[in-house]
Design an enzyme around this catalytic site. Structure first.
Site, short mmCIF file in Angstrom:
data_model
loop_
_atom_site.label_atom_id
_atom_site.label_comp_id
_atom_site.label_asym_id
_atom_site.label_seq_id
_atom_site.Cartn_x
_atom_site.Cartn_y
_atom_site.Cartn_z
N GLU A 262 40.51 40.60 30.72
CA GLU A 262 41.02 41.18 31.98
C GLU A 262 39.98 42.22 32.40
O GLU A 262 39.96 43.34 31.94
CB GLU A 262 42.39 41.80 31.74
CG GLU A 262 43.21 41.90 33.01
CD GLU A 262 43.41 43.32 33.45
OE1 GLU A 262 42.68 43.72 34.39
OE2 GLU A 262 44.27 44.01 32.87
N CYS A 296 42.37 48.33 37.89
CA CYS A 296 41.65 47.06 38.11
C CYS A 296 42.07 46.48 39.44
O CYS A 296 41.34 45.73 40.06
CB CYS A 296 42.02 46.04 37.06
SG CYS A 296 41.89 46.63 35.44
C1 UN1 Z 1 44.93 47.57 35.19
O1 UN1 Z 1 44.47 48.28 36.08
O2 UN1 Z 1 44.24 47.28 34.19
O3 UN1 Z 1 49.21 45.85 38.90
C2 UN1 Z 1 46.30 47.07 35.16
C3 UN1 Z 1 48.95 47.01 38.59
C4 UN1 Z 1 49.46 47.51 37.25
C5 UN1 Z 1 48.54 47.09 36.17
C6 UN1 Z 1 47.09 47.39 36.38
N1 UN1 Z 1 50.76 46.96 37.03
O4 UN1 Z 1 48.31 47.76 39.30
#
Ligand code: UN1
Length: 510
Positions: A262, A296
């Site tokens: 990821e 992310c």
């Molecule tokens: C991440 O930034 O690694 O969808 C995960 C989202 C959160 C998870 C982000 N539930 O922004």
């Protein structure tokens, strides 16, 4: 601080645990943890040694032999109890997430809520883990498939979600019959220690063996490398930058291990003339500045139809100028600090690059100084006019920079811009036009793992599969049928007849 006492964080903490025993290594360097919120010193963590790592693996392998024989619903019962303990600890653990990482209290609590939600999901799953039954072409034969656990599942988590992403992996992997080794980010080890201690209480109350949930805090160059190279670990789930993930993915693939990657995102929102701006504007701003742009899934690009470009630009400048930036534990603030001063430099460098390439900073970009900003980690989120092909726009800068750009023709042009980056995590369109929305979701639409309509790019629910394509790594975590990634599939054919008919009608007589 009461918070630290309640969560059993000492002034000095050890970095490796089997779930019951903490190792006492002190000669591998001490991580000193300062909060980005005020710059205050919190506590320290001694990094684990290679010997500690080996002992953890030995205890995990033993625990696995025990855990695979526990029926899945009984494993679910342990996860249910972990979910209850997390509910009890939500206010303190959520606050520690905010304090150590710097995200808002709301988001800190939200992160613990994600952990609770995935526990609930995993408990239900523990009575399912369904597989298929197929029809055999041979008489008196039964053919079906089943899923077995893998063994040690390691989770390497990133600083921006210090606990939730671990829980997505560990809780689902646990009901599947795996044991979990956690290597958290060295930037936020205290939250991991606090969580590990909460889980350890449940294990103790149930007289479970050590090694089921283990923790190792150590250097990437030693412990991290050992972990990704270790054939004792059939599966590693990595949340990291594309750079780090590319290396980890290659090392794991070379030994035929499984990896869930990821990695970076470069998420865009498309704004069409049919968008409901009341819904769209807050979603854009939250997506771009929430968690100080360190998700992310943060919104990094905004693709606006040219007919409304100037109007949107003005509203966004206004919205950006009204943002309250400050201590994330104070709920009136919208934006907290970046994780550290190094990230401030990354933010400023990206802005220099975009200007050099022809971009224009519309507002923001400054480092904030003075009262309340003593940590040196607070910046004013930047809104920047740019073009999609700029080198810096093609990169994921883990900071609050929103690049805005125009499209002029049909939705196809906007989709082309959305897809015109190396990453493929999340994407959104704001429109009330059915044709546009469906085109965006179609096979020739967004190429991302997540595609939303009238919702921003961040804030996914745990019930769906989370992850993305291209340089995002292709992995999926959390809900849906992601549990299958933590199991090995076995096809079983049973002959209950008295002859040996061969498949494909082949004759073989002796
Ligand atoms: C991440 O930034 O690694 O969808 C995960 C989202 C959160 C998870 C982000 N539930 O922004």
């Amino acid at each position: 601080m009461d918070l630290l006492n309640e969560l059993k964080i000492e002034k000095k903490n050890y970095g490796a645990s089997t779930g019951q025993k903490w190792f006492t290594t002190e000669d591998q360097g001490e991580l000193k943890i300062y909060t980005p919120t005020t710059g205050e010193y919190i506590a320290s963590v001694y990094q684990a040694s290679e010997e500690d790592y080996k002992k953890i693996i030995t205890s995990s392998l033993e625990a696995y032999q025990y855990w695979i024989k526990v029926p899945a619903p009984k494993r679910g019962e342990i996860v249910r109890q972990i979910g209850i303990k997390l509910r009890e600890n939500k206010p303190t653990l959520g606050a520690l997430v905010s304090y150590e990482m710097g995200k808002s209290l709301q988001e800190g609590m939200g992160e613990v809520q994600e952990m609770i939600d995935i526990c609930d999901f995993a408990v239900g799953l523990s009575r399912q883990l369904y597989a298929n039954m197929m029809q055999s072409e041979r008489p008196m034969h039964r053919m079906y498939e089943q899923y077995h656990p893998l063994g040690i599942v390691a989770t390497i988590s990133a600083f921006n979600f210090p606990v939730a992403v671990w829980a997505w992996n560990a809780m689902v992997a646990a009901v599947c019959g795996n044991v979990n080794l956690w290597k958290p980010s060295s930037k936020v080890p205290l939250t991991a220690i606090a969580t590990h201690k909460i889980v350890a209480q449940v294990l103790k109350e149930n007289n479970l063996p050590e090694g089921l949930f283990t923790l190792i805090i150590g250097k990437g160059s030693t412990i991290g490398e050992m972990l990704i190279n270790d054939t004792n670990i059939p599966m590693v789930s990595v949340t990291a930058s594309t750079h780090v993930g590319r290396h980890a993915g290659q090392v794991i693939a070379k030994r035929f291990g499984k990896a869930i990657l990821e990695l970076g995102g470069n998420n865009a929102i498309i704004l069409t003339p049919d968008a409901d701006l009341k819904v769209a504007i807050p979603a854009i701003v939250f997506g771009a500045v929430g968690t100080a742009g360190q998700r992310c899934t943060s919104t990094r690009r905004l693709i606006i139809h040219e007919s409304m470009y100037e109007k949107i630009k003005d509203s966004l400048i206004k919205a950006y100028n009204s943002l309250k930036i400050g201590n994330p534990l104070d709920e009136k603030n919208h934006v907290g600090p970046l994780i550290d001063k190094g990230t401030v430099v990354v933010f400023q460098d990206a802005l220099k690059k975009v200007v050099a390439e022809g971009g224009k900073i519309l507002t923001g970009g400054e480092l904030l100084e003075g009262k309340g900003y003593e940590s040196g980690c607070y910046v004013k989120p930047a809104l920047v006019e740019a073009e999609n092909h700029y080198e810096i726009v093609q990169e994921e800068t883990f900071a609050p920079i929103l690049y805005i750009m125009k499209y002029s023709g049909s939705i196809d042009e906007a989709i082309k811009l959305n897809n015109g980056v190396k990453q493929g995590l999340s994407s959104s369109i704001f429109t009330n036009n059915l044709r546009e929305a469906e085109a965006f979701l179609s096979a020739w639409g967004s190429d991302c793992g997540i595609a939303n309509v009238n919702i921003g790019t961040s804030g996914a629910e745990i019930g769906g599969a989370f992850g993305g394509e291209k340089e995002t790594g292709g992995g999926r975590e959390a809900g849906s049928d992601v549990w299958k990634c933590y199991m090995r599939r076995q096809t079983n054919t049973i002959n209950y007849g008295t002859t040996l008919p061969l498949a494909q009608g082949i004759k073989f007589e002796i």
